[in-house]
Design a protein around this motif. Structure first.
Motif, mmCIF file in Angstrom:
data_model
loop_
_atom_site.group_PDB
_atom_site.id
_atom_site.type_symbol
_atom_site.label_atom_id
_atom_site.label_comp_id
_atom_site.label_asym_id
_atom_site.label_seq_id
_atom_site.Cartn_x
_atom_site.Cartn_y
_atom_site.Cartn_z
ATOM 1 N N UNK A 104 0.835 -1.197 0.000
ATOM 2 C CA UNK A 104 0.000 0.000 0.000
ATOM 3 C C UNK A 104 0.875 1.255 0.000
ATOM 4 N N UNK A 105 1.913 1.255 0.836
ATOM 5 C CA UNK A 105 2.837 2.387 0.913
ATOM 6 C C UNK A 105 3.517 2.600 -0.442
ATOM 7 N N UNK A 106 3.933 1.503 -1.092
ATOM 8 C CA UNK A 106 4.579 1.600 -2.405
ATOM 9 C C UNK A 106 3.609 2.162 -3.438
ATOM 10 N N UNK A 107 2.365 1.753 -3.391
ATOM 11 C CA UNK A 107 1.374 2.276 -4.333
ATOM 12 C C UNK A 107 1.138 3.761 -4.109
ATOM 13 N N UNK A 108 1.097 4.173 -2.847
ATOM 14 C CA UNK A 108 0.924 5.598 -2.541
ATOM 15 C C UNK A 108 2.108 6.381 -3.080
ATOM 16 N N UNK A 109 3.329 5.877 -2.853
ATOM 17 C CA UNK A 109 4.517 6.552 -3.368
ATOM 18 C C UNK A 109 4.497 6.619 -4.892
ATOM 19 N N UNK A 110 4.092 5.533 -5.519
ATOM 20 C CA UNK A 110 4.035 5.518 -6.977
ATOM 21 C C UNK A 110 3.067 6.580 -7.491
#
Length: 143
Positions: A104-110
């Protein structure tokens, strides 16, 4: 000729049959012994199935006790293994939750990087025609 007249026949009255069995008022020792012998032979005949079953139950008591001990030990080991597996499953669930959080954190960063990239493209695209105000040169040293 006159007809013979029928006379009613009478039924004979029942006469008591004399008894040939001796009266039990004074048993003889031989009769008493025979009666006792009969009782002794009848007893085992009727109690033999019960005696056999009781013997079998007593013979099976020791193996059943051993099986009960083994069952209790196995149940205890199974309970320990169940507890261990439950802890392992809980740990795996926590790891999956963390992986989900990282994803989820990676998707937000992306998404944020895509927004930044779109903003930079807008800024670079707008500033190209206007070099005098510092357009590309000004943004070039930061990015």
């Amino acid at each position: 000729m006159p007809s013979p007249s029928l006379k009613p026949t009478s039924t004979p009255t029942a006469q008591p049959i004399p008894s040939t069995t001796p009266k039990p008022s004074n048993p003889t020792p031989t009769a008493h012994a025979a009666f006792t012998k009969t009782l002794q032979t009848l007893g085992p005949t009727h109690t033999h199935p019960l005696t056999t079953r009781a013997t079998q139950i007593h013979q099976n008591a020791a193996p059943l006790t051993a099986q009960q001990t083994v069952l209790a030990t196995s149940s205890s080991a199974l309970a320990k293994q169940n507890e261990k597996l439950s802890k392992e499953a809980h740990g795996a669930r926590e790891v999956l939750k963390e992986v989900g959080d990282v994803q989820n954190w990676a998707e937000v960063l992306e998404r944020e990087f895509l927004v930044l990239e779109a903003c930079l493209e807008d800024v670079e695209g707008d500033g190209e025609g206007d070099e005098g105000e510092g357009g590309k040169e000004r943004w070039g040293r930061w990015f």
